[in-house]
Write a protein that holds these residues in place. Structure first.
Motif, PDB file in Angstrom:
ATOM      1  N   LEU A  15       0.816  -1.221   0.000  1.00  0.00           N
ATOM      2  CA  LEU A  15       0.000   0.000   0.000  1.00  0.00           C
ATOM      3  C   LEU A  15       0.847   1.267   0.000  1.00  0.00           C
ATOM      4  CD1 LEU A  15      -2.916  -0.863   2.472  1.00  0.00           C
ATOM      5  CD2 LEU A  15      -2.891  -0.970  -0.018  1.00  0.00           C
ATOM      6  N   HIS A  16       1.804   1.352   0.911  1.00  0.00           N
ATOM      7  CA  HIS A  16       2.624   2.563   1.013  1.00  0.00           C
ATOM      8  C   HIS A  16       3.637   2.674  -0.118  1.00  0.00           C
ATOM      9  CE1 HIS A  16       1.797   2.948   5.627  1.00  0.00           C
ATOM     10  NE2 HIS A  16       0.714   3.025   4.884  1.00  0.00           N
ATOM     11  N   ARG A  17       3.901   1.586  -0.803  1.00  0.00           N
ATOM     12  CA  ARG A  17       4.832   1.643  -1.928  1.00  0.00           C
ATOM     13  C   ARG A  17       4.162   2.128  -3.202  1.00  0.00           C
ATOM     14  NH1 ARG A  17       7.324  -3.842  -2.931  1.00  0.00           N
ATOM     15  NH2 ARG A  17       5.426  -4.709  -2.026  1.00  0.00           N
ATOM     16  N   ALA A  18       2.858   2.000  -3.272  1.00  0.00           N
ATOM     17  CA  ALA A  18       2.101   2.441  -4.452  1.00  0.00           C
ATOM     18  C   ALA A  18       0.821   3.128  -3.989  1.00  0.00           C
ATOM     19  CB  ALA A  18       1.791   1.260  -5.372  1.00  0.00           C
ATOM     20  N   PRO A  19       0.937   4.343  -3.439  1.00  0.00           N
ATOM     21  CA  PRO A  19      -0.239   4.992  -2.830  1.00  0.00           C
ATOM     22  C   PRO A  19      -1.371   5.276  -3.812  1.00  0.00           C
ATOM     23  CG  PRO A  19       1.621   6.521  -2.961  1.00  0.00           C
ATOM     24  CD  PRO A  19       2.148   5.169  -3.297  1.00  0.00           C
ATOM     25  N   THR A  20      -1.036   5.633  -5.043  1.00  0.00           N
ATOM     26  CA  THR A  20      -2.099   5.932  -6.012  1.00  0.00           C
ATOM     27  C   THR A  20      -2.914   4.680  -6.327  1.00  0.00           C
ATOM     28  OG1 THR A  20      -0.758   7.688  -6.994  1.00  0.00           O
ATOM     29  CG2 THR A  20      -2.594   6.856  -8.293  1.00  0.00           C
ATOM     30  N   ALA A  21      -2.236   3.564  -6.547  1.00  0.00           N
ATOM     31  CA  ALA A  21      -2.945   2.310  -6.787  1.00  0.00           C
ATOM     32  C   ALA A  21      -3.736   1.887  -5.556  1.00  0.00           C
ATOM     33  CB  ALA A  21      -1.962   1.208  -7.181  1.00  0.00           C
ATOM     34  N   ALA A  22      -3.183   2.144  -4.365  1.00  0.00           N
ATOM     35  CA  ALA A  22      -3.883   1.780  -3.134  1.00  0.00           C
ATOM     36  C   ALA A  22      -5.160   2.600  -2.956  1.00  0.00           C
ATOM     37  CB  ALA A  22      -2.956   1.979  -1.935  1.00  0.00           C
ATOM     38  N   ILE A  23      -5.105   3.878  -3.298  1.00  0.00           N
ATOM     39  CA  ILE A  23      -6.311   4.716  -3.224  1.00  0.00           C
ATOM     40  C   ILE A  23      -7.380   4.176  -4.159  1.00  0.00           C
ATOM     41  CG2 ILE A  23      -7.219   7.018  -3.740  1.00  0.00           C
ATOM     42  CD1 ILE A  23      -4.446   8.104  -2.880  1.00  0.00           C
ATOM     43  N   THR A  24      -6.963   3.793  -5.371  1.00  0.00           N
ATOM     44  CA  THR A  24      -7.909   3.211  -6.323  1.00  0.00           C
ATOM     45  C   THR A  24      -8.526   1.933  -5.768  1.00  0.00           C
ATOM     46  OG1 THR A  24      -6.564   4.093  -8.132  1.00  0.00           O
ATOM     47  CG2 THR A  24      -8.185   2.425  -8.696  1.00  0.00           C
ATOM     48  N   ALA A  25      -7.731   1.139  -5.055  1.00  0.00           N
ATOM     49  CA  ALA A  25      -8.245  -0.102  -4.476  1.00  0.00           C
ATOM     50  C   ALA A  25      -9.302   0.185  -3.417  1.00  0.00           C
ATOM     51  CB  ALA A  25      -7.092  -0.914  -3.884  1.00  0.00           C
ATOM     52  N   TRP A  26      -9.066   1.174  -2.571  1.00  0.00           N
ATOM     53  CA  TRP A  26     -10.057   1.513  -1.545  1.00  0.00           C
ATOM     54  C   TRP A  26     -11.342   2.040  -2.186  1.00  0.00           C
ATOM     55  CZ3 TRP A  26     -10.057  -0.316   3.078  1.00  0.00           C
ATOM     56  CH2 TRP A  26      -8.863  -0.603   3.740  1.00  0.00           C
ATOM     57  N   LEU A  27     -11.216   2.875  -3.200  1.00  0.00           N
ATOM     58  CA  LEU A  27     -12.414   3.379  -3.881  1.00  0.00           C
ATOM     59  C   LEU A  27     -13.167   2.251  -4.576  1.00  0.00           C
ATOM     60  CD1 LEU A  27     -11.024   6.704  -5.444  1.00  0.00           C
ATOM     61  CD2 LEU A  27     -12.444   6.453  -3.399  1.00  0.00           C
ATOM     62  N   ILE A 173      -3.398  19.922  -5.298  1.00  0.00           N
ATOM     63  CA  ILE A 173      -4.296  20.691  -6.166  1.00  0.00           C
ATOM     64  C   ILE A 173      -4.371  20.072  -7.550  1.00  0.00           C
ATOM     65  CG2 ILE A 173      -4.630  22.937  -7.269  1.00  0.00           C
ATOM     66  CD1 ILE A 173      -3.327  24.204  -4.774  1.00  0.00           C
ATOM     67  N   ALA A 174      -3.206  19.759  -8.121  1.00  0.00           N
ATOM     68  CA  ALA A 174      -3.179  19.201  -9.473  1.00  0.00           C
ATOM     69  C   ALA A 174      -3.856  17.835  -9.529  1.00  0.00           C
ATOM     70  CB  ALA A 174      -1.736  19.100  -9.970  1.00  0.00           C
ATOM     71  N   GLY A 175      -3.706  17.042  -8.477  1.00  0.00           N
ATOM     72  CA  GLY A 175      -4.306  15.717  -8.452  1.00  0.00           C
ATOM     73  C   GLY A 175      -5.758  15.696  -8.027  1.00  0.00           C
ATOM     74  N   ARG A 176      -6.314  16.868  -7.688  1.00  0.00           N
ATOM     75  CA  ARG A 176      -7.709  16.963  -7.215  1.00  0.00           C
ATOM     76  C   ARG A 176      -7.969  15.971  -6.083  1.00  0.00           C
ATOM     77  NH1 ARG A 176     -10.767  20.109 -10.529  1.00  0.00           N
ATOM     78  NH2 ARG A 176      -9.887  20.593 -12.591  1.00  0.00           N
ATOM     79  N   HIS A 177      -7.038  15.943  -5.147  1.00  0.00           N
ATOM     80  CA  HIS A 177      -7.158  15.006  -4.037  1.00  0.00           C
ATOM     81  C   HIS A 177      -8.345  15.320  -3.142  1.00  0.00           C
ATOM     82  CE1 HIS A 177      -2.595  13.905  -4.351  1.00  0.00           C
ATOM     83  NE2 HIS A 177      -3.322  13.437  -5.351  1.00  0.00           N
ATOM     84  N   HIS A 178      -8.796  16.565  -3.143  1.00  0.00           N
ATOM     85  CA  HIS A 178      -9.941  16.916  -2.288  1.00  0.00           C
ATOM     86  C   HIS A 178     -11.202  16.174  -2.724  1.00  0.00           C
ATOM     87  CE1 HIS A 178     -10.207  19.593  -5.760  1.00  0.00           C
ATOM     88  NE2 HIS A 178     -11.463  19.834  -5.463  1.00  0.00           N
ATOM     89  N   LEU A 179     -11.317  15.843  -4.005  1.00  0.00           N
ATOM     90  CA  LEU A 179     -12.489  15.111  -4.481  1.00  0.00           C
ATOM     91  C   LEU A 179     -12.488  13.681  -3.935  1.00  0.00           C
ATOM     92  CD1 LEU A 179     -12.595  16.285  -8.218  1.00  0.00           C
ATOM     93  CD2 LEU A 179     -13.830  17.226  -6.245  1.00  0.00           C
ATOM     94  N   VAL A 180     -11.319  13.066  -3.903  1.00  0.00           N
ATOM     95  CA  VAL A 180     -11.214  11.716  -3.349  1.00  0.00           C
ATOM     96  C   VAL A 180     -11.529  11.739  -1.864  1.00  0.00           C
ATOM     97  CG1 VAL A 180      -9.657   9.771  -2.939  1.00  0.00           C
ATOM     98  CG2 VAL A 180      -9.507  11.063  -5.079  1.00  0.00           C
ATOM     99  N   ARG A 181     -10.987  12.721  -1.165  1.00  0.00           N
ATOM    100  CA  ARG A 181     -11.240  12.805   0.272  1.00  0.00           C
ATOM    101  C   ARG A 181     -12.713  13.020   0.565  1.00  0.00           C
ATOM    102  NH1 ARG A 181      -8.250  17.065   4.285  1.00  0.00           N
ATOM    103  NH2 ARG A 181      -9.738  18.515   3.343  1.00  0.00           N
ATOM    104  N   ALA A 182     -13.377  13.849  -0.244  1.00  0.00           N
ATOM    105  CA  ALA A 182     -14.807  14.090  -0.051  1.00  0.00           C
ATOM    106  C   ALA A 182     -15.615  12.822  -0.303  1.00  0.00           C
ATOM    107  CB  ALA A 182     -15.280  15.212  -0.973  1.00  0.00           C
ATOM    108  N   ALA A 183     -15.255  12.052  -1.336  1.00  0.00           N
ATOM    109  CA  ALA A 183     -15.977  10.821  -1.644  1.00  0.00           C
ATOM    110  C   ALA A 183     -15.834   9.801  -0.516  1.00  0.00           C
ATOM    111  CB  ALA A 183     -15.471  10.235  -2.959  1.00  0.00           C
ATOM    112  N   VAL A 184     -14.626   9.652   0.008  1.00  0.00           N
ATOM    113  CA  VAL A 184     -14.406   8.697   1.093  1.00  0.00           C
ATOM    114  C   VAL A 184     -15.106   9.162   2.364  1.00  0.00           C
ATOM    115  CG1 VAL A 184     -12.645   7.632   2.536  1.00  0.00           C
ATOM    116  CG2 VAL A 184     -12.231   7.897   0.099  1.00  0.00           C
ATOM    117  N   GLU A 185     -15.092  10.459   2.625  1.00  0.00           N
ATOM    118  CA  GLU A 185     -15.776  10.993   3.804  1.00  0.00           C
ATOM    119  C   GLU A 185     -17.287  10.771   3.694  1.00  0.00           C
ATOM    120  OE1 GLU A 185     -16.296  12.729   7.495  1.00  0.00           O
ATOM    121  OE2 GLU A 185     -14.422  12.124   6.498  1.00  0.00           O
ATOM    122  N   ALA A 186     -17.829  10.959   2.512  1.00  0.00           N
ATOM    123  CA  ALA A 186     -19.264  10.729   2.308  1.00  0.00           C
ATOM    124  C   ALA A 186     -19.604   9.256   2.539  1.00  0.00           C
ATOM    125  CB  ALA A 186     -19.665  11.157   0.897  1.00  0.00           C
TER     126      ALA A 186
END
Length: 291
Positions: A15-27, A173-186
């Motif tokens: 997970l920590h070695r590939a954070p972007t792929a890990a985020i996709t897995a959680w979503l 900002i460039a990665g629009r990480h706030h959208l991912v955080r909002a989706a997970v929070e919801a």
């Protein structure tokens, strides 16, 4: 999906070695839970025999395909529940997301208005400077993004360290990480008490910071970013902002200074494709007999 799978995913060593792929897995896991939950309720509550024949049976029961005559009687409470409860599983996180997005957007607008009054532009850094005794660097993402640096951070950080931590915020900002955080929070608010909701929120928050760290490391030395993260670790960020400090700073500093080998591109691609395909699996299981 909601109880066992998240614990297995949280213990994965990559997970920590590939954070972007890990985020996709959680979503993907969250989306799979919503789809499978809605289909399970539909399958259990609908009494129509056609429904158990898969997709064709479901469409026939709804009158969308020819087959045995559909009942002309008025819908019973059980029929209504069979429609409303699965719809609620899908619509609840969507409605919570809309509410969170509206409140967060309003909070960011207030923060930007306040920065216009108390902040000083620093065009050489692409940031806004505010007077504060605690070193902190954070960003306000959204339609009019801002990166904020406190005066204390300017005093304690070297130019190289400051630019490294600013690159971290610009990565958010460039990665629009706030959208991912909002989706997970919801998702977490829509299903309180669910292990998947709790772990997804905790893990994704840390993984988003790691993803921003990796983006910053593309153009800045590891030592500079780690030192900057150490200096701003205690800095507090306003609501709706994303900061370089926080409770996971120690884990991130160790990761930056002593990185593990990243998984190969094929492994990362496989994780992303599997995560994207996972929500379709419940549909194939439920509708397979009728296809």
């Amino acid at each position: 999906m909601g109880t066992l799978a998240p614990y297995l995913l949280a213990r994965a060593s990559w997970l920590h070695r590939a954070p972007t792929a890990a985020i996709t897995a959680w979503l993907g896991l969250a989306a799979t839970f919503v789809v499978s939950g809605a289909l399970a309720l539909s399958h259990l509550l609908l009494a129509e025999p056609h429904v158990h024949d898969g997709l064709v049976g479901l469409l026939t029961a709804c009158g969308l395909m020819t087959g045995d005559p559909v009942r002309a009687a008025s819908p019973t409470p059980a029929d209504l529940a069979a429609v409303l409860l699965p719809a609620a599983v899908v619509l609840l996180p969507a409605l919570v997301l809309v509410r969170i997005s509206w409140r967060t957007r309003r909070a960011r607008r207030r923060q930007r208005d306040m920065l216009a009054l108390v902040g000083s532009p620093a065009p050489q850094y692409g940031a806004t400077v505010v007077e504060h005794e605690v070193p902190a660097v954070y960003c306000l993402p959204g339609r009019a993004p801002r990166v904020v640096v406190t005066s204390a951070a300017l005093r304690v950080l070297s130019d190289e360290q400051l630019r490294a931590v600013l690159a971290h915020e610009h990565a958010h900002i460039a990665g629009r990480h706030h959208l991912v955080r909002a989706a997970v929070e919801a998702f977490a608010r829509a299903f309180p008490g669910l292990p998947l909701a709790r772990l997804a929120r905790e893990q994704t928050a840390l993984l988003l910071e790691m993803a921003a760290d990796d983006r910053a490391l593309r153009g800045h030395p590891r030592e500079a970013l780690a030192a900057a993260m150490y200096e701003v670790a205690a800095g507090q960020t306003p609501h709706a902002a994303m900061g370089a400090g926080g409770s996971g700073s120690l884990v991130r500093i160790r990761r930056v200074l002593d990185p593990y080998p990243k998984p190969g591109r094929a492994t990362g691609l496989a994780v992303v494709l599997t995560s994207a395909a996972a929500p379709v699996l419940p549909l194939l299981i439920a509708c397979g007999p009728g296809v």
